[in-house]
Write an enzyme that holds these catalytic residues in place. Structure first.
Site, PDB file in Angstrom:
ATOM      1  N   HIS A  82       0.815  -1.225   0.000  1.00 47.17           N
ATOM      2  CA  HIS A  82       0.000   0.000   0.000  1.00 47.17           C
ATOM      3  C   HIS A  82       0.844   1.270   0.000  1.00 47.17           C
ATOM      4  O   HIS A  82       0.365   2.338   0.366  1.00 47.17           O
ATOM      5  CB  HIS A  82      -0.964  -0.005   1.195  1.00 47.17           C
ATOM      6  CG  HIS A  82      -2.086  -1.000   1.034  1.00 47.17           C
ATOM      7  ND1 HIS A  82      -2.937  -1.345   2.045  1.00 47.17           N
ATOM      8  CD2 HIS A  82      -2.486  -1.708  -0.043  1.00 47.17           C
ATOM      9  CE1 HIS A  82      -3.812  -2.248   1.599  1.00 47.17           C
ATOM     10  NE2 HIS A  82      -3.550  -2.484   0.346  1.00 47.17           N
ATOM     11  N   GLU A 108      -8.500  -9.233  18.029  1.00 47.82           N
ATOM     12  CA  GLU A 108      -9.958  -9.431  18.041  1.00 47.82           C
ATOM     13  C   GLU A 108     -10.303 -10.405  16.932  1.00 47.82           C
ATOM     14  O   GLU A 108      -9.583 -10.507  15.955  1.00 47.82           O
ATOM     15  CB  GLU A 108     -10.668  -8.099  17.754  1.00 47.82           C
ATOM     16  CG  GLU A 108     -10.483  -7.061  18.839  1.00 47.82           C
ATOM     17  CD  GLU A 108     -10.799  -5.650  18.334  1.00 47.82           C
ATOM     18  OE1 GLU A 108     -11.764  -5.488  17.569  1.00 47.82           O
ATOM     19  OE2 GLU A 108     -10.065  -4.738  18.709  1.00 47.82           O
TER      20      GLU A 108
HETATM   21  P1  NAD Z   1      -7.545  -2.710  10.625  1.00 47.29           P
HETATM   22  O1  NAD Z   1      -7.437  -1.480  11.469  1.00 47.29           O
HETATM   23  O2  NAD Z   1      -8.738  -2.889   9.791  1.00 47.29           O
HETATM   24  O3  NAD Z   1      -7.430  -3.982  11.577  1.00 47.29           O
HETATM   25  C1  NAD Z   1      -6.461  -4.063  12.572  1.00 47.29           C
HETATM   26  C2  NAD Z   1      -6.475  -5.457  13.139  1.00 47.29           C
HETATM   27  O4  NAD Z   1      -5.377  -5.597  14.004  1.00 47.29           O
HETATM   28  C3  NAD Z   1      -7.725  -5.809  13.948  1.00 47.29           C
HETATM   29  O5  NAD Z   1      -8.186  -7.084  13.542  1.00 47.29           O
HETATM   30  C4  NAD Z   1      -7.230  -5.832  15.395  1.00 47.29           C
HETATM   31  O6  NAD Z   1      -7.889  -6.803  16.195  1.00 47.29           O
HETATM   32  C5  NAD Z   1      -5.798  -6.227  15.201  1.00 47.29           C
HETATM   33  N1  NAD Z   1      -4.874  -5.782  16.260  1.00 47.29           N
HETATM   34  C6  NAD Z   1      -4.845  -4.624  16.928  1.00 47.29           C
HETATM   35  N2  NAD Z   1      -3.811  -4.608  17.781  1.00 47.29           N
HETATM   36  C7  NAD Z   1      -3.183  -5.801  17.653  1.00 47.29           C
HETATM   37  C8  NAD Z   1      -2.049  -6.392  18.274  1.00 47.29           C
HETATM   38  N3  NAD Z   1      -1.330  -5.754  19.188  1.00 47.29           N
HETATM   39  N4  NAD Z   1      -1.700  -7.653  17.896  1.00 47.29           N
HETATM   40  C9  NAD Z   1      -2.421  -8.329  16.964  1.00 47.29           C
HETATM   41  N5  NAD Z   1      -3.494  -7.815  16.345  1.00 47.29           N
HETATM   42  C10 NAD Z   1      -3.874  -6.564  16.681  1.00 47.29           C
HETATM   43  O7  NAD Z   1      -6.222  -2.741   9.751  1.00 47.29           O
HETATM   44  P2  NAD Z   1      -5.901  -3.499   8.380  1.00 47.29           P
HETATM   45  O8  NAD Z   1      -6.531  -4.825   8.354  1.00 47.29           O
HETATM   46  O9  NAD Z   1      -4.428  -3.356   8.216  1.00 47.29           O
HETATM   47  O10 NAD Z   1      -6.604  -2.654   7.224  1.00 47.29           O
HETATM   48  C11 NAD Z   1      -6.629  -1.275   7.231  1.00 47.29           C
HETATM   49  C12 NAD Z   1      -5.949  -0.542   6.080  1.00 47.29           C
HETATM   50  O11 NAD Z   1      -5.475   0.649   6.674  1.00 47.29           O
HETATM   51  C13 NAD Z   1      -4.754  -1.169   5.459  1.00 47.29           C
HETATM   52  O12 NAD Z   1      -4.951  -1.096   4.094  1.00 47.29           O
HETATM   53  C14 NAD Z   1      -3.556  -0.281   5.837  1.00 47.29           C
HETATM   54  O13 NAD Z   1      -2.838   0.147   4.691  1.00 47.29           O
HETATM   55  C15 NAD Z   1      -4.126   0.931   6.462  1.00 47.29           C
HETATM   56  N6  NAD Z   1      -3.530   1.315   7.780  1.00 47.29           N
HETATM   57  C16 NAD Z   1      -2.176   1.240   7.975  1.00 47.29           C
HETATM   58  C17 NAD Z   1      -1.617   1.566   9.203  1.00 47.29           C
HETATM   59  C18 NAD Z   1      -0.116   1.488   9.377  1.00 47.29           C
HETATM   60  O14 NAD Z   1       0.620   1.696   8.425  1.00 47.29           O
HETATM   61  N7  NAD Z   1       0.367   1.135  10.581  1.00 47.29           N
HETATM   62  C19 NAD Z   1      -2.443   1.993  10.259  1.00 47.29           C
HETATM   63  C20 NAD Z   1      -3.841   2.073  10.026  1.00 47.29           C
HETATM   64  C21 NAD Z   1      -4.354   1.714   8.784  1.00 47.29           C
END
Ligand code: NAD
Length: 281
Positions: free
Chosen positions: A129, A247
């Site tokens: 991404h 979750e």
């Molecule tokens: P999402 O926010 O939809 O899901 C996050 C998932 O991570 C949830 O299922 C949650 O239960 C789990 N989670 C939270 N903390 C955790 C932990 N400590 N250990 C294990 N699991 C944990 O995110 P997604 O599925 O990546 O999709 C969202 C989109 O948003 C992606 O396309 C991404 O590019 C973007 N995004 C990226 C970032 C980043 O770069 N860090 C942050 C937010 C969103």
């Protein structure tokens, strides 16, 4: 699905081509908010409309504030134990002691650039991404991309982080003060893939998925396509799937192994690695 580490490790040891598909949960322990999980600041925003080409066309200044804030948060963040475990596992010398003759590629949906030294030295990290720190020209004829720009992208955005943190975006920021392309002068945009756009490195990813016999799904709600389908594809061709999530999420029930809990704790244990608090593996 089984939560038995020994059974998972038997599968791990018998695997040859391993992929991991990671999402925002991988970086949660580094202080980077997830999109959909509990406690995400995106609950204050309609993140989807701030992450689409249409949203940018409508209000580039609101979208830039949102991304400027995300850049600042990511700049302050450091890799957590899950990043370190993946990084260590990506070193072939170490991995081959655990899983002989194996390959490993991390396919991440994250745009925070959080990777560790080992991963950055190896061609085994795919940021599908894009990256928060890349800045790209909006002019289709130019499309110049500036990579790894960790310095502030424009004066007008500095200081807006607090507003974003409190759930307000400043509608007054003048479009003419936003980042411009250093080649053609047109408006620049964050170098990330937005909803409705095609992710990067698709051919390479397809090849990896097709030959994978084990897929680790780490910290993703598995709601964003195409990443959400890779685990199914691996299973369809006879491979195994292990999910590491906080979750319950889409498709968990279909997994062969399910490790609920923070991945910064569960992942290293499952991979048979010890990561100390000071980051030593
Ligand atoms: P999402 O926010 O939809 O899901 C996050 C998932 O991570 C949830 O299922 C949650 O239960 C789990 N989670 C939270 N903390 C955790 C932990 N400590 N250990 C294990 N699991 C944990 O995110 P997604 O599925 O990546 O999709 C969202 C989109 O948003 C992606 O396309 C991404 O590019 C973007 N995004 C990226 C970032 C980043 O770069 N860090 C942050 C937010 C969103």
């Amino acid at each position: 699905p089984s939560g038995n580490i020994l059974a998972f490790q038997d599968t791990l040891h018998a695997s040859r081509n391993i992929i991991a598909v990671a999402g925002a949960g991988l970086s949660a322990a580094s202080g980077i908010p997830t999109f959909r999980g509990a406690g995400g600041i995106w609950r204050k925003y309609d993140a989807i409309s701030l992450a689409t080409p249409e949203g940018f066309a409508k209000s580039p200044s609101l979208v830039w504030q949102f991304y400027h804030y995300r850049r600042e948060v990511a700049l302050r963040a450091v890799p957590n134990k899950a990043h370190l475990a993946l990084s260590a596992f990506s070193l072939s010398s170490l991995r081959n002691q655990i899983v002989p003759h194996s390959t490993f590629t991390l396919i991440t949906q994250n745009v925070d650039g959080l990777k560790t030294v080992a991963a950055s030295e190896q061609p085994d990290l795919i940021e599908m991404h894009g990256r928060l720190f890349d800045v790209q020209c909006t002019n289709k004829k130019c499309q110049y991309t500036l990579f790894d720009t960790t310095s502030p992208v424009c004066e007008a955005l500095s200081g807006t982080e607090e507003l974003v943190e409190h759930g307000t975006l400043d509608p007054e920021i003048d479009q003419s003060t936003l980042p411009r392309c250093s080649k053609c002068g047109d408006l620049a945009r964050p170098g990330v893939v937005w909803f409705g756009e095609i992710p990067r490195h698709m051919k390479e990813i397809d090849k990896l998925v097709q030959k994978a016999d084990l897929c680790l799904v780490i910290g993703t709600s598995s709601t964003v396509q195409p990443a959400a389908s890779y685990a199914y594809e691996v299973q369809e061709q006879g491979g195994k799937v292990a999910v590491f999530n906080l979750e319950r999420s889409e498709g968990d029930e279909e997994a062969d192994y399910l490790f609920m809990g923070p991945c910064e704790e569960t992942l290293s244990k499952a991979l048979g690695l010890m990561v100390s608090d000071d980051g030593k593996v």
